[in-house]
Design a protein around this motif. Sequence first.
Motif, short mmCIF file in Angstrom:
data_model
loop_
_atom_site.label_atom_id
_atom_site.label_comp_id
_atom_site.label_asym_id
_atom_site.label_seq_id
_atom_site.Cartn_x
_atom_site.Cartn_y
_atom_site.Cartn_z
N PHE A 79 18.00 35.41 1.58
CA PHE A 79 17.06 34.86 0.60
C PHE A 79 15.75 35.65 0.58
O PHE A 79 15.26 36.00 -0.50
N PRO A 80 15.13 35.92 1.74
CA PRO A 80 13.89 36.71 1.71
C PRO A 80 14.06 38.09 1.08
O PRO A 80 13.21 38.52 0.30
N GLU A 136 15.11 51.66 -1.31
CA GLU A 136 14.07 51.94 -0.32
C GLU A 136 14.23 51.02 0.90
O GLU A 136 14.04 51.46 2.04
N LEU A 137 14.57 49.76 0.65
CA LEU A 137 14.76 48.81 1.74
C LEU A 137 15.88 49.27 2.67
O LEU A 137 15.70 49.35 3.89
N ALA A 138 17.04 49.57 2.10
CA ALA A 138 18.18 49.99 2.92
C ALA A 138 17.87 51.29 3.65
O ALA A 138 18.22 51.45 4.83
N ASP A 146 11.39 47.98 11.06
CA ASP A 146 11.65 46.55 11.16
C ASP A 146 11.55 45.92 9.77
O ASP A 146 11.22 46.59 8.79
N VAL A 147 11.86 44.63 9.70
CA VAL A 147 11.92 43.94 8.41
C VAL A 147 10.59 44.01 7.67
O VAL A 147 10.54 44.28 6.47
N GLY A 148 9.48 43.80 8.39
CA GLY A 148 8.17 43.82 7.76
C GLY A 148 7.83 45.18 7.19
O GLY A 148 7.38 45.30 6.04
N VAL A 156 7.90 38.59 6.13
CA VAL A 156 7.36 38.41 7.48
C VAL A 156 8.33 37.51 8.24
O VAL A 156 8.52 36.35 7.88
N TYR A 157 8.95 38.06 9.29
CA TYR A 157 9.90 37.30 10.10
C TYR A 157 9.23 36.83 11.38
O TYR A 157 8.67 37.64 12.12
#
Length: 316
Positions: A79-80, A136-138, A146-148, A156-157
């Motif tokens: 979802f995020p 870009e994310l992948a 990291d995710v952030g 933000v995790y």
Amino acid sequence: MTMHWRAKGVLQKLLGSVPGGEQAHYLLQRRFGGLRGFTREFEIKMDDWRLMAGHLRDAGLPIAGARLFEIGSGWYPTFPFACYLGGAKQVITVDLTRHIKWDLVLSCAEQLAHHTALIAEATGAPEHDVLQRQRELAGRLRQGDDVGTATQGVVVYQAPSDASHTTLPAHELDCVFSNSVLEHVLPDAVDAIFREAMRILVPGGIMFHSVNCGDHYAYVDHSINQLNYLKYSDRQWRHWDNAFLYQNRLRAYEFVDRAVAAGFDIVLNTECPRETRLAQLAAMHVHPQFAHIPPERLCVTSIDFIGRTHVSGAQP
């Protein structure tokens, strides 16, 4: 894999009480459980996200530009990430226990390449922009970000983190949401989560929850249905409840009632008794502790609902 529900409950209870049990549980989920077919589970999550995006849009909250707070990150942040690709300004996602797994995070980001058109349609964002963000994310995740960092600070995790007691400022978020989480939360904690949501949401902000309030053991034992756990008292049910699959057995309407008690105005409630569930309920012995609940409410095993804070921002 089919497994007798009592056996699964006992096994999970055992794993929850021994050192290394959490990792063993994860490996079993990957080999035999819901995580063994990642693509199928991911597709279900994306369909759930599509439904949520539609509900938010209908409630007057487009995801693009929104500041969102997810309760229950899980193994990977579907979802995020989808909200990020759709142009969300910020998505804070929290979990009481740190479950996130890097290989699944990367798989999630890569699978989103097949859903850029869906995300664009659901959020109104140009598909070119969605696709660019996905690539870009992948790419950043493959490089070890990291995710952030991979989401340029948008996602933000935080885990371990308690959604019922955050350090977030008051009245700064547009939406608090969860998907198939609240059925696994202690009733008192559900109330605390709703009160905290009321505190952190802006005036007129909304809280969306999709709750799967049926017996989850029915997914692994096809000899039972999603009302099976209503045969047992709370004392009896504690034999099979466990740290990995705690089920509070609250009925759908009770989540809505608790949201109202926390001060929310309900603007969406999909509670609906289905004929199949009513027939299943009529054919089984229900424990007397549930006898006060009308069958048409007792039988409901899923619900989506939205609560809105008062526009004035007044606290209840």
